[in-house]
Write a protein that holds these residues in place. Structure first.
Motif, PDB file in Angstrom:
ATOM      1  N   ILE A 104      46.384  39.582  41.461  1.00 24.09           N
ATOM      2  CA  ILE A 104      46.047  39.472  40.033  1.00 24.09           C
ATOM      3  C   ILE A 104      46.192  38.039  39.564  1.00 24.09           C
ATOM      4  O   ILE A 104      45.354  37.513  38.810  1.00 24.09           O
ATOM      5  N   TYR A 105      47.264  37.365  40.010  1.00 24.37           N
ATOM      6  CA  TYR A 105      47.494  35.978  39.590  1.00 24.37           C
ATOM      7  C   TYR A 105      46.370  35.070  40.051  1.00 24.37           C
ATOM      8  O   TYR A 105      45.901  34.211  39.291  1.00 24.37           O
ATOM      9  N   VAL A 106      45.913  35.256  41.281  1.00 24.61           N
ATOM     10  CA  VAL A 106      44.843  34.400  41.800  1.00 24.61           C
ATOM     11  C   VAL A 106      43.550  34.645  41.032  1.00 24.61           C
ATOM     12  O   VAL A 106      42.843  33.697  40.648  1.00 24.61           O
ATOM     13  N   PHE A 107      43.200  35.901  40.790  1.00 24.55           N
ATOM     14  CA  PHE A 107      41.974  36.200  40.046  1.00 24.55           C
ATOM     15  C   PHE A 107      42.049  35.647  38.630  1.00 24.55           C
ATOM     16  O   PHE A 107      41.074  35.074  38.115  1.00 24.55           O
ATOM     17  N   ASN A 108      43.188  35.829  37.975  1.00 25.33           N
ATOM     18  CA  ASN A 108      43.311  35.395  36.580  1.00 25.33           C
ATOM     19  C   ASN A 108      43.339  33.877  36.460  1.00 25.33           C
ATOM     20  O   ASN A 108      42.591  33.292  35.666  1.00 25.33           O
ATOM     21  N   SER A 109      44.205  33.239  37.232  1.00 24.17           N
ATOM     22  CA  SER A 109      44.387  31.793  37.080  1.00 24.17           C
ATOM     23  C   SER A 109      43.309  30.997  37.798  1.00 24.17           C
ATOM     24  O   SER A 109      42.932  29.915  37.340  1.00 24.17           O
ATOM     25  N   GLY A 110      42.845  31.514  38.932  1.00 22.12           N
ATOM     26  CA  GLY A 110      41.866  30.738  39.705  1.00 22.12           C
ATOM     27  C   GLY A 110      40.444  30.929  39.251  1.00 22.12           C
ATOM     28  O   GLY A 110      39.647  29.986  39.318  1.00 22.12           O
ATOM     29  N   ASN A 155      39.601  32.995  36.239  1.00 23.29           N
ATOM     30  CA  ASN A 155      39.528  33.536  34.878  1.00 23.29           C
ATOM     31  C   ASN A 155      38.895  34.924  34.861  1.00 23.29           C
ATOM     32  O   ASN A 155      38.169  35.296  33.922  1.00 23.29           O
ATOM     33  N   ASP A 156      39.147  35.686  35.887  1.00 24.81           N
ATOM     34  CA  ASP A 156      38.597  37.040  36.019  1.00 24.81           C
ATOM     35  C   ASP A 156      39.739  38.027  35.799  1.00 24.81           C
ATOM     36  O   ASP A 156      40.668  38.132  36.613  1.00 24.81           O
ATOM     37  N   TYR A 157      39.673  38.768  34.696  1.00 27.24           N
ATOM     38  CA  TYR A 157      40.717  39.725  34.357  1.00 27.24           C
ATOM     39  C   TYR A 157      40.278  41.175  34.560  1.00 27.24           C
ATOM     40  O   TYR A 157      41.081  42.082  34.396  1.00 27.24           O
ATOM     41  N   ILE A 158      39.027  41.390  34.902  1.00 25.27           N
ATOM     42  CA  ILE A 158      38.509  42.750  35.039  1.00 25.27           C
ATOM     43  C   ILE A 158      38.523  43.199  36.496  1.00 25.27           C
ATOM     44  O   ILE A 158      38.829  44.369  36.790  1.00 25.27           O
ATOM     45  N   THR A 159      38.219  42.322  37.401  1.00 26.75           N
ATOM     46  CA  THR A 159      38.160  42.707  38.819  1.00 26.75           C
ATOM     47  C   THR A 159      39.474  43.297  39.311  1.00 26.75           C
ATOM     48  O   THR A 159      39.465  44.305  40.036  1.00 26.75           O
ATOM     49  N   PRO A 160      40.648  42.740  38.986  1.00 27.48           N
ATOM     50  CA  PRO A 160      41.891  43.388  39.431  1.00 27.48           C
ATOM     51  C   PRO A 160      42.026  44.820  38.914  1.00 27.48           C
ATOM     52  O   PRO A 160      42.501  45.697  39.642  1.00 27.48           O
ATOM     53  N   MET A 161      41.569  45.084  37.680  1.00 28.42           N
ATOM     54  CA  MET A 161      41.636  46.448  37.172  1.00 28.42           C
ATOM     55  C   MET A 161      40.698  47.365  37.937  1.00 28.42           C
ATOM     56  O   MET A 161      41.027  48.526  38.224  1.00 28.42           O
ATOM     57  N   GLU A 162      39.520  46.867  38.293  1.00 29.20           N
ATOM     58  CA  GLU A 162      38.586  47.684  39.057  1.00 29.20           C
ATOM     59  C   GLU A 162      39.178  48.079  40.399  1.00 29.20           C
ATOM     60  O   GLU A 162      39.074  49.236  40.828  1.00 29.20           O
ATOM     61  N   LYS A 163      39.823  47.132  41.063  1.00 26.53           N
ATOM     62  CA  LYS A 163      40.399  47.425  42.372  1.00 26.53           C
ATOM     63  C   LYS A 163      41.550  48.437  42.248  1.00 26.53           C
ATOM     64  O   LYS A 163      41.699  49.334  43.081  1.00 26.53           O
ATOM     65  N   LEU A 164      42.358  48.294  41.223  1.00 26.35           N
ATOM     66  CA  LEU A 164      43.480  49.216  41.055  1.00 26.35           C
ATOM     67  C   LEU A 164      43.001  50.604  40.636  1.00 26.35           C
ATOM     68  O   LEU A 164      43.536  51.625  41.078  1.00 26.35           O
ATOM     69  N   PHE A 165      41.968  50.673  39.753  1.00 28.53           N
ATOM     70  CA  PHE A 165      41.406  51.974  39.378  1.00 28.53           C
ATOM     71  C   PHE A 165      40.788  52.666  40.594  1.00 28.53           C
ATOM     72  O   PHE A 165      40.833  53.896  40.713  1.00 28.53           O
ATOM     73  N   ALA A 166      40.211  51.862  41.467  1.00 29.09           N
ATOM     74  CA  ALA A 166      39.595  52.448  42.664  1.00 29.09           C
ATOM     75  C   ALA A 166      40.624  53.085  43.587  1.00 29.09           C
ATOM     76  O   ALA A 166      40.288  53.974  44.374  1.00 29.09           O
TER      77      ALA A 166
END
Length: 1343
Positions: A655-661, A663-674
């Motif tokens: 999550i930290y890499v997606f958010n900080s690197g 600026n993607d805050y939705i992809t981590p949620m998609e992976k966790l929902f999956a």
């Protein structure tokens, strides 16, 4: 070196004079300013020091430092290991912390080899005498005991020898020396009172002064002032004189003026203020200040323009033998240079700052003093911040004045200091000095230690030493030479930060200082790394190597980060550590703590690559995740890190890499929902890992909606609103690609995972929503929740209830903007007040109470609400409604019925009765309701018990108006509701009336309590009758139960009856024993026989044969108790007279009779055995005593213990020889000649061993022999058997061999204990013929 004045000293100088005699302090004399507002602690701690650049008083032309260093003997500094107090010298070495105070070797001690050799040579070859005094300026001058002054130049070469042995014989030893400022004149003081002045340029004698002070006193001090024509001196009479030198018409003269007379108190030390060349223009020098130290006080006087006393300062209490000390120094304080006077007497050093005001007056300000645990005998400044002290144990202490720290302690024992005791006692002039001055002189060494321009010179009996502060590089190198790298780095860091003490050789500019010291620290780090790699054990366990690098690598990392040189750490130092794979692994693992604490945020690519590989290969994935979330994203290979995180389930890092690197805050949620969505839709239970992922998803959503970064930090402010909108839009999607059949699958997934926590997340999010768009999303989510959950069978009632609770809380907020259909409120009310649902009862009640307290949001039907609340036991809701209607009497019922608040009822009643807003009618209703509840019997009993107990505890001795009635009522309640507490109440309370209490207990048939009261009244017969009637009643019940069947309930009832019979019988027996002493024998027989008859009555009926064993034991108990009060024949007669035994039915009492007979047999056997034991022990003791007394004796030696001659030489003589039991042998003639050994009597002579009686002070006892006893051999005679000391010892040893008490005493003790436990007990033992006690014989002792 410059320093800043302590704020406490400046602002509260008047309060700092606590060591002075308050009556002797004169504010006008000291010019002490008035302090109206004392400083606060914060102001003192936050005050910044304003110092000038340090000025150095060192004069490089004084001594040839290169030559000295060539012969220097560096002392092993105590500060390098355990600096400070000597008591800490033997501490174990501790790991050095970065903030620990490390000073290292501060002072360099060097022996002046050339001067030392000249001193010894002069004493041996030319008889110059021993050294007595030393002084240093441009040259070094040493005075000798034969009146010579040896002058040495900077190269330690002897330049002049002033004086002759002839003048030395006339003047005595050199007792004082002084050199003027330009090093052209030398003043010498002598032990016989003369003074001489010499020209140091050519060695010419300029003046011989013999009349400057009273004759017959030694010169103790002689000092030049800044004025070359003015000097001062003091003598052993305690007087001080001013010497003014004149030269008129080529004739030199000296005028003397007395400044202080010794008749007013002897002066021990004088010190004029002499300015260095840098401060010759200082305005204070115009006054020519002189400090005097007497035995009782300090004086500061001015010699110019006229004699004036500027200050007096009395000492605090100190040891009379303590040596007063004085020392001047110019110190820079807050951009101003002023002279400081340091003085001490004992263990405390005081400081005075001298200031000259604009009007010309001198202002003296007392500074903070330093207390040391030693007796100071020498005090010198080495620079403006540092003092050098010497204590009475010849320990040299380097002390930092601003911080009051002891920087180093050095032992001067090898110097062998020269003391000036002879001069203070004025031995050369006859010793005509006071005892006080002579006592101080025992430790005086004023002329042995001299300071000049940063140098301290010490004079020993055969050597001279110089001491200077080491430069900062030298202090570090001293530690490096001992391989103390950690301490060296800590010391260097203190130089870098400017916190080090006694610093020499560093410039004042902070930037330049940090640059110079930083380069030195880098050099040390490289040395430390190389040293660690070389010292690493090549063989052995891997744990040893890891521990070695664990001790080294953190130091390298810490100091590289402190110096802000991570490039050095990751390039050069890391390259050296790569040589050892263990060192590499330890280094990479230690980086974690620095990354997690945000001390290290960026790693080079190569280091990051090695870090990932090492942590992955060693299974340290949790540690890797903690590191990734703290590192700068720009230093990461995002693709590699994401792959590693997904493979190892490092979701926080992903999550930290997606958010900080990105600026993607939705992809981590998609992976966790999956991950958690499919099992929830299929109805499967989640695994532990899936539950963790679901919780992370909830926390992540909460952080995104609240503007916080996950897992640490905050989202950039410019992205907060955008991210909230993205998350809301994603959550309220109607369909997703994976499940198009379900509406709002994401919200349903979160509700199915954890409804309560998801609603809590929404509740926290709704609290921060203010803008219009966010409020619209809030309403949209509430509508979706109602649409999804209401009338949906997939959700349990508990989950739906959680939704209603969430809505109720949101609607109860004052700033609520949600709109919900009115029908839903009715559903909420119906749901919250369900009577059959006990789950979350308190929570549902609180939610409904919030709705009612908000008011106006929804208007409920009060009657319906009241009915539902009563059905659901919502007592707080009922209380709210009753208070609204002013029905306060019913609120009391609510408190009493509510188990959670029942204990608050009295506080609530007190609050209601104390409120002025309530009417008198309402208060009366409350009072009546309260009293109505208290009428309950058990409640009233508790109330009265607690009330009376509290009154006795807190208000003893007070009397209530109806106290007896209250106790009577309480007694009645105890009889009705708590009979088990009745007897204890009667025994502890004294407030009831006896007659009334007897009537009440008789009324409720409590026989035990009635018997106690009758006995207390004095009616013993009445008490006995009541208890006996109760026993008869219980026996009747037992007889009646025995005729019926034996069911389980009847058996339990029978056991209870037997227990009551036993208790009643015990009470009767105890009552009989307590009162038997008050009765006559016939009365005693009547009482006990009536009790015995009562117990034997059931036997006559013959109906309880099954309970015969129990009654038999009880009867035996009564007989045992009777046996001590009634004779046994009377008991047997009473039993035999019983009608039941008139026809030969003795079988039932056979056991009783046989028990009595057995007791008699036992006691008879016990008596006979005791007599036998007494006789045997007496015979055994006497036989061993006779054996010990009559045994043969053997002499220890074959000679007399007095004359030491062998007795064999006396065999032909007519003298008798005596041998005592101790083994000592004497001739009778020798004993007769000793004092107090032979006692003459009329018919016999008594003897005692001379040696033993002398050693033991006459404790030996006497033996008696006839006068006519004569023998030519060893003789041993006994006429009267008495014991001497040795025989007593033998008897004690014999008794010790027989360990423990005698058998008779053991038997007596057992009999005594047996008798105490049960008096007169009838012991039932089997009846056997020839019954006897079998006892073992006593042990036989070998001689």
């Amino acid at each position: 070196m410059s320093e800043s004045l302590d704020a406490c000293s400046l602002l509260s100088s008047s309060s700092q004079l606590d060591q002075m005699d308050e009556e002797a302090i004169d504010d006008k004399e000291f010019d002490i300013p008035q302090v109206y507002t004392p400083p606060t602690l914060e102001s003192i701690l936050n005050e910044l020091e304003d110092e000038e650049e340090p000025f150095v008083l060192e004069d490089t032309c004084v001594l040839n430092t290169e030559n000295i260093d060539a012969h220097s003997c560096d002392t092993a500094s105590l500060a390098s290991s355990d600096s400070g107090d000597p008591a800490h010298f033997k501490r174990k070495k501790r790991p050095v912390e970065l903030k620990a105070t490390i000073h290292g070797s501060v002072l360099r001690n060097s022996m002046l080899q050339g001067i030392s050799a000249q001193i010894v040579s002069a004493a041996d070859k030319v008889d110059a005498g021993l050294p007595t005094a030393i002084t240093v300026a441009g040259v070094i001058v040493v005075g000798t005991s034969h009146g010579l002054a040896l002058v040495f130049d900077n190269n330690q070469a002897l330049r002049l020898c002033l004086g002759t042995k002839t003048t030395g014989a006339e003047f005595g030893a050199v007792s004082a020396l002084s050199i003027n400022n330009d090093c052209s004149r030398l003043l010498c003081g002598f032990a016989k009172g003369q003074m001489t002045m010499w020209d140091l340029a050519n060695g010419k004698l300029l003046r011989t002064i013999t009349d400057a002070h009273p004759p017959g006193t030694a010169i103790l001090h002689v000092k030049f002032t800044d004025d070359p024509t003015l000097a001062v001196c003091s003598d052993s009479g305690g007087s001080v004189f001013e010497l003014a030198f004149r030269r008129v018409m080529g004739l030199r003269s000296c005028d003397s003026r007395c400044l202080f007379s010794g008749s007013k108190g002897e002066v021990c030390c004088i010190e004029p203020l002499r300015a260095s060349p840098d401060f010759t223009d200082h305005p204070i020098t115009h006054y020519s200040l002189l400090a005097l130290a007497s035995l009782t006080k300090i004086l500061v006087i001015g010699l110019k323009p006229s004699l004036k006393v500027w200050m007096t300062f009395p000492y605090s209490k100190s040891d009379p033998s303590s040596v007063p000390q004085l020392a001047w120094q110019f110190v820079s304080v807050q951009s101003a240079v002023n002279p400081f006077l340091a003085f001490c007497k004992g263990d405390t050093v005081h400081f005075l700052m001298i200031k000259r005001e604009e009007m010309g007056a001198i202002h003296v300000i007392k500074q903070r003093h330093i207390h040391l645990s030693c007796d100071i005998i020498s005090l010198n400044w080495i620079n403006g911040c540092t003092l050098v002290l010497v204590d009475s144990h010849e320990k040299l202490l380097i002390v930092d004045r601003p911080s009051q720290e002891v920087l180093e302690i050095m032992d001067l024992e090898q110097v062998q200091l020269v003391y000036n005791s002879r001069h203070f006692k004025s031995l050369a002039t006859g010793g005509n000095v006071s005892q006080a001055l002579a006592l101080v002189g025992e430790k005086a060494c004023y002329q042995s230690i001299s300071s000049y321009a940063g140098h301290i010179v010490c004079l020993g009996t055969k050597s001279a030493h110089t001491m200077t502060l080491r430069t900062w590089r030298e202090r570090i190198d001293c530690m490096l030479n001992q391989d103390h790298f950690v301490e060296a780095l800590s010391l260097a860091w203190s130089f870098h930060e400017g916190t080090a003490k006694a610093v020499v050789g560093l410039c004042g500019d902070p930037l330049k200082r940090k640059g110079i010291v930083g380069d030195k620290m880098l050099e040390i780090l490289f040395q430390f790394a190389d040293h660690a790699m070389k010292r690493c054990p090549e063989h052995g366990r891997i744990q040893v190597m890891e521990q070695h690098f664990h001790d080294v690598i953190p130091i390298l990392i810490d100091f590289c980060l402190l110096l802000q040189r991570p490039d050095l750490l990751f390039d050069q130092l890391y390259a050296r550590l790569l040589e050892n794979p263990v060192a590499k692994g330890v280094f990479l693992e230690l980086l974690e703590s620095y990354i997690v604490t945000n001390r290290l945020g960026h790693l080079p690519t190569t280091i990051m690559k090695d870090l990932l590989a090492h942590y992955n290969s060693n299974g340290l994935m949790d540690n890797l995740e903690r590191c990734i979330v703290h590192l700068d994203v720009t230093s990461l290979d995002i693709q590699q890190v994401v792959q590693v995180c997904w493979e190892n389930q490092l979701y926080d890092a992903m999550i930290y890499v997606f958010n900080s690197g990105m600026n993607d805050y939705i992809t981590p949620m998609e992976k966790l929902f999956a991950v958690i969505g499919p099992p929830l839709r299929e109805g499967r239970s989640l695994t532990a890992e899936e539950v963790v992922m679901g919780n992370k998803l909830l926390v992540y959503i909460s952080c995104c909606l609240a503007g916080r970064a996950y897992p640490l930090g905050n989202i950039p402010e410019d992205l907060v609103v955008q991210i909230k909108i993205q998350v809301f839009e994603y959550l309220i999607l109607l369909h997703t690609g994976e499940s198009s059949s379900d509406a709002y699958p994401l919200i349903q997934t979160l509700l199915h995972f954890d409804t309560r926590e998801f609603l809590n997340v929404l509740a926290m999010t709704f609290e921060d929503l203010n803008d219009k768009q966010a409020i619209e999303y809030q309403q949209r989510i509430v509508d979706i929740l109602l649409q999804v959950m209401v009338d949906n069978p997939d959700f349990t009632p508990c989950q739906v209830g959680g939704l209603f609770t969430f809505l109720a809380r949101q609607l109860s907020k004052p700033n609520n903007t949600l709109f919900v259909n009115r029908k839903l409120f009715d559903q909420v009310l119906e749901f919250l007040c369900r009577s059959g649902d006990a789950s979350r009862h308190t929570e549902r009640q609180q939610v409904l109470l919030q709705l009612l307290q908000v008011g106006g949001v929804v208007q409920f039907d009060e009657e319906k609400l009241l009915t539902l609340s009563q059905r659901a036991n919502f007592y707080q809701i009922l209380e709210f409604l009753y208070e609204k209607k002013h029905m306060y009497d019913k609120t009391i019922d609510c408190y009493l019925k509510d188990p959670l608040r029942k204990g608050e009822i009295f506080s609530y009643i007190h609050e209601l009765m104390s409120m002025a807003s309530h009417s008198s009618e309402e208060k009366q209703a409350i009072k009546n309701k309260t009293l109505q509840h208290i009428q309950d019997g058990e409640l009233l009993l508790q109330f009265l018990s607690s009330f009376l107990e509290l009154r006795e505890r807190h208000y003893p001795g007070t009397t209530l108006p109806m106290e007896h009635e209250l106790h009577k009522h309480l007694l009645d309640l105890l009889c009705r509701f708590a009979p088990q507490q009745l007897l204890n109440f009667l025994q502890t309370s004294q407030q009831y009336r006896l007659e009334e209490a007897i009537q009440i207990t008789e009324k409720y048939h409590h026989s035990e309590a009635t018997g106690y009261l009758l006995e207390k009244k004095g009616d013993f017969y009445g008490a006995f009758t009541v208890l006996l009637e109760a026993l008869k009643a219980q026996l009747c019940l037992l007889t009646a139960d025995s005729t019926r069947g034996q069911s389980e309930d009847e058996k339990e009832n029978e056991s209870a009856i037997l227990r009551r019979i036993e208790n009643s019988l015990n009470n009767l027996v105890a009552l009989g024993h307590r009162n038997s002493q008050k009765l006559q024998q016939p009365q005693i027989k009547e009482l006990w026989f009536s009790l015995l008859e009562t117990l034997m009555t059931p036997r006559k009926q013959g109906a309880i044969s099954a309970k015969f064993v129990v009654l038999e034991d009880l009867t035996m108990n009564v007989l045992n108790s009777m046996s001590t009060l009634v004779s046994l024949p009377a008991i047997i007669q009473q039993i035999l007279q019983n009608p039941i035994y008139e026809r030969g039915k003795f079988a039932e009492i056979q056991v009783l009779i046989l028990g009595m007979l057995d007791t008699f047999s036992y006691e008879q056997t016990l008596f006979e055995t005791t007599t036998s034991l007494l006789n045997h022990d007496l015979h055994w003791s006497l036989s061993h005593l006779r054996t010990a007394v009559t045994r043969g004796l053997h002499p220890r030696q074959d000679s007399c213990n007095i004359c030491l001659q062998q007795y064999k030489r006396w065999q032909d003589s007519a003298e008798q020889i005596l041998l005592f039991s101790c083994g000592h042998l004497y001739h009778v003639q020798c004993l007769q000649q000793t004092v107090d050994c032979g006692l003459a009597c009329a018919s016999e002579q008594q003897w005692s061993c001379y040696k033993c009686s002398t050693t033991h002070r006459g404790r030996g006892r006497q033996y008696t022999i006839p006068k006519k006893s004569r023998s030519t051999s060893l003789v041993q005679v006994f006429q009267e058997v008495t014991l001497d000391f040795q025989q007593e010892q033998s008897w004690d040893q014999l008794r010790c061999l027989y360990k423990g008490p005698s058998r008779l005493s053991i038997l007596a003790e057992l009999s005594h204990r047996h008798h105490n436990e049960r008096t007169g007990i009838l012991v039932q033992v089997p009846a056997q013929e020839g019954f006897s006690l079998k006892l073992s014989p006593p042990p036989l002792l070998e001689e």
